[in-house]
Motif scaffolding. Sequence first.
Motif, mmCIF file in Angstrom:
data_model
loop_
_atom_site.group_PDB
_atom_site.id
_atom_site.type_symbol
_atom_site.label_atom_id
_atom_site.label_comp_id
_atom_site.label_asym_id
_atom_site.label_seq_id
_atom_site.Cartn_x
_atom_site.Cartn_y
_atom_site.Cartn_z
ATOM 1 N N LEU A 183 32.218 86.684 21.359
ATOM 2 C CA LEU A 183 31.551 85.401 21.167
ATOM 3 C C LEU A 183 31.052 85.239 19.736
ATOM 4 O O LEU A 183 31.047 84.120 19.195
ATOM 5 N N GLU A 184 30.640 86.327 19.125
ATOM 6 C CA GLU A 184 30.213 86.261 17.725
ATOM 7 C C GLU A 184 31.375 85.813 16.836
ATOM 8 O O GLU A 184 31.204 84.961 15.949
ATOM 9 N N ARG A 185 32.568 86.354 17.101
ATOM 10 C CA ARG A 185 33.742 85.954 16.319
ATOM 11 C C ARG A 185 34.125 84.494 16.607
ATOM 12 O O ARG A 185 34.487 83.746 15.696
ATOM 13 N N ILE A 186 34.050 84.093 17.882
ATOM 14 C CA ILE A 186 34.376 82.709 18.235
ATOM 15 C C ILE A 186 33.391 81.739 17.585
ATOM 16 O O ILE A 186 33.769 80.652 17.130
ATOM 17 N N ASN A 187 32.123 82.112 17.549
ATOM 18 C CA ASN A 187 31.126 81.266 16.884
ATOM 19 C C ASN A 187 31.540 80.957 15.449
ATOM 20 O O ASN A 187 31.427 79.817 14.976
ATOM 21 N N GLU A 188 32.020 81.973 14.751
ATOM 22 C CA GLU A 188 32.414 81.787 13.360
ATOM 23 C C GLU A 188 33.633 80.866 13.252
ATOM 24 O O GLU A 188 33.694 79.988 12.389
ATOM 25 N N ARG A 189 34.585 81.031 14.166
ATOM 26 C CA ARG A 189 35.778 80.186 14.143
ATOM 27 C C ARG A 189 35.436 78.736 14.515
ATOM 28 O O ARG A 189 36.000 77.791 13.962
ATOM 29 N N VAL A 190 34.511 78.556 15.460
ATOM 30 C CA VAL A 190 34.081 77.211 15.824
ATOM 31 C C VAL A 190 33.391 76.540 14.650
ATOM 32 O O VAL A 190 33.583 75.340 14.380
ATOM 33 N N ARG A 191 32.574 77.300 13.940
ATOM 34 C CA ARG A 191 31.873 76.740 12.773
ATOM 35 C C ARG A 191 32.868 76.261 11.720
ATOM 36 O O ARG A 191 32.715 75.169 11.160
ATOM 37 N N LYS A 192 33.900 77.061 11.485
ATOM 38 C CA LYS A 192 34.909 76.666 10.494
ATOM 39 C C LYS A 192 35.666 75.422 10.950
ATOM 40 O O LYS A 192 35.943 74.529 10.139
ATOM 41 N N ALA A 193 36.018 75.373 12.248
ATOM 42 C CA ALA A 193 36.714 74.199 12.763
ATOM 43 C C ALA A 193 35.825 72.961 12.673
ATOM 44 O O ALA A 193 36.293 71.856 12.359
ATOM 45 N N PHE A 194 34.546 73.128 12.946
ATOM 46 C CA PHE A 194 33.592 72.013 12.880
ATOM 47 C C PHE A 194 33.506 71.467 11.459
ATOM 48 O O PHE A 194 33.522 70.249 11.234
ATOM 49 N N ASN A 195 33.424 72.357 10.479
ATOM 50 C CA ASN A 195 33.289 71.937 9.081
ATOM 51 C C ASN A 195 34.566 71.313 8.537
ATOM 52 O O ASN A 195 34.528 70.459 7.651
ATOM 53 N N SER A 196 35.728 71.743 9.052
ATOM 54 C CA SER A 196 36.999 71.209 8.557
ATOM 55 C C SER A 196 37.492 70.015 9.351
ATOM 56 O O SER A 196 38.526 69.431 9.018
ATOM 57 N N GLY A 197 36.760 69.646 10.410
ATOM 58 C CA GLY A 197 37.174 68.520 11.228
ATOM 59 C C GLY A 197 38.286 68.843 12.200
ATOM 60 O O GLY A 197 38.919 67.944 12.760
ATOM 61 N N GLY A 198 38.572 70.111 12.439
ATOM 62 C CA GLY A 198 39.626 70.521 13.360
ATOM 63 C C GLY A 198 39.182 70.446 14.811
ATOM 64 O O GLY A 198 38.007 70.242 15.117
ATOM 65 N N ASP A 199 40.147 70.602 15.702
ATOM 66 C CA ASP A 199 39.874 70.554 17.132
ATOM 67 C C ASP A 199 39.559 71.972 17.623
ATOM 68 O O ASP A 199 40.420 72.859 17.586
ATOM 69 N N ALA A 200 38.339 72.193 18.089
ATOM 70 C CA ALA A 200 37.903 73.519 18.551
ATOM 71 C C ALA A 200 37.896 73.633 20.070
ATOM 72 O O ALA A 200 37.309 74.569 20.621
ATOM 73 N N SER B 65 40.100 74.495 22.341
ATOM 74 C CA SER B 65 40.642 75.737 22.895
ATOM 75 C C SER B 65 39.678 76.898 22.691
ATOM 76 O O SER B 65 39.542 77.769 23.562
ATOM 77 N N LEU B 66 38.996 76.913 21.557
ATOM 78 C CA LEU B 66 37.987 77.942 21.314
ATOM 79 C C LEU B 66 36.828 77.805 22.294
ATOM 80 O O LEU B 66 36.297 78.813 22.787
ATOM 81 N N LEU B 67 36.458 76.566 22.588
ATOM 82 C CA LEU B 67 35.361 76.345 23.534
ATOM 83 C C LEU B 67 35.772 76.753 24.945
ATOM 84 O O LEU B 67 34.944 77.259 25.713
ATOM 85 N N ASP B 68 37.049 76.534 25.301
ATOM 86 C CA ASP B 68 37.537 77.010 26.594
ATOM 87 C C ASP B 68 37.432 78.527 26.686
ATOM 88 O O ASP B 68 36.986 79.082 27.693
ATOM 89 N N GLU B 69 37.851 79.197 25.631
ATOM 90 C CA GLU B 69 37.804 80.657 25.621
ATOM 91 C C GLU B 69 36.360 81.138 25.666
ATOM 92 O O GLU B 69 36.041 82.129 26.344
ATOM 93 N N ARG B 70 35.478 80.435 24.973
ATOM 94 C CA ARG B 70 34.060 80.811 24.993
ATOM 95 C C ARG B 70 33.477 80.670 26.393
ATOM 96 O O ARG B 70 32.750 81.550 26.865
ATOM 97 N N GLN B 71 33.832 79.575 27.080
ATOM 98 C CA GLN B 71 33.345 79.404 28.450
ATOM 99 C C GLN B 71 33.923 80.470 29.371
ATOM 100 O O GLN B 71 33.225 80.983 30.251
#
Length: 491
Positions: free
Chosen positions: A174-191, A193-199
Amino acid sequence: MSLSGALYNAFSGLRANTRAANVVSTNISNATTESYGRRSLELSPGAAGTSGGVRIDGVVRNVDPVILADRRLSDASHGYGNSLYAFSTRFEAAVGDSDTPGSLISRTLAFENALLTAASNPASTQRLEIVAESADALADKLNVLSDGIQEARETADRTIGMQVDRINDTMRSLERINERVRKAFNSGGDASSLLDERQRLLDGISEIVPLRVVQREQGQISVYTRGGATLLEMSASEIGFTRTAFITPDMGLGTGLSGLTLDGEPIVSTDRGMFAGGDMAAQFEIRDRLAPARQAELDGLASELMQRLDGITADASLVAGDAGLFRDINGGLSAGLNPAAFDPANEVGAAQRIRLNTDQVAPGAGNSWRLRDGMYAGTAGNVGDATLIQAIANALTDIAPPATTAFGTKPTSLTGLFGDFTGSVAGGRVSAENELSFLVSQQTAMKELELNQGVDTDAELQRLMQIEQNYAANAKVMSTVDELMERLLSI
């Protein structure tokens, strides 16, 4: 509206409908996927002062955080109740009831009946042999039940260790996913799938411990237990636990058995601690309270059995300090080189150590006459004298305050103690079953609420039909504009 404006509007509509069709098809294909959140496409009108059209704002993952949190709490409660019920059921099956061959109470009654039968004809070697065999079977049953208790504690200890490893691995992921979600959020990407994996990861440990998830900036989360332990806050915490391979009745939390640590600091590991309420708490409950309580009752039965038969005054061959029909294998030898009588101060683990006093009476050894003539008699006596056999039988049925502290002070017979213990085990299973039944209903209701928020394939197919119609309409506009432009150019 100009032809170019109409063409731009139709083109943006085609692009939006194409994206919407992809979203709907993804929803339908993942309708049965665990932890999948239904997607929807967010659209808005083009900015004022431009050619108009439709603007794609992004894909939204639709999940109700309140229902999700409540469902996870119900998962934890179900995990707790299910483990306690499983322990109660297994132990009840091992103890058995009066109708089950080989059960504790049936072996107790078989021993009592064998004594009464032998007392009616003390000259019968066969009947005396049956007494020895039934006594040996009763001691063996206590040994087996006690060993089963320790195996249950060892299983609980191993389970705790595996659960700790799983939580630690999950928090690091989850710590690694948090970082990837943050990057997707800042770049305007669709996160999404990451949120599905986090859930999915959070759901995977929701039965182990009740979770509280807090949303942070840039799509990140922090994770806590309901009891207040921090599992993830910027970085993952580390839960510590030391497995114990072999557990004995005298071992407990802090006396040979490990508790939990959080980032190296010891924390309360009971059901009132930071990890209370889930399957891990149930494993601690089994290892440190429920199983030891049953062990204490078994030890009390073994203690009572040995003490009542150590003091048979009708046996002239017994002297003070000698063991009777049963002995404690840790009891050593008395001054007369006979097995020593049971020491009430050494009651812990007695059910594991009780044995038939085979040095004097052993099935098939040809010495069962000592049940009639004296446990340490050198030669056979009057074959018609049933005094000692009857005295042993009376020791089982006499009403007296228990010598052990495991059953209080109410006067009862030894047979009654065995019956009360069997009833208590059955009652514990019934209570656990009733509690689990409620928790299952609760969890089912929460899952149904969550599913109602999920993908409805019928509704998605209706949306897909609307998208097809919208796509055709935009395509028709583009075709019409194309024809108009050709006519203008041909003039």
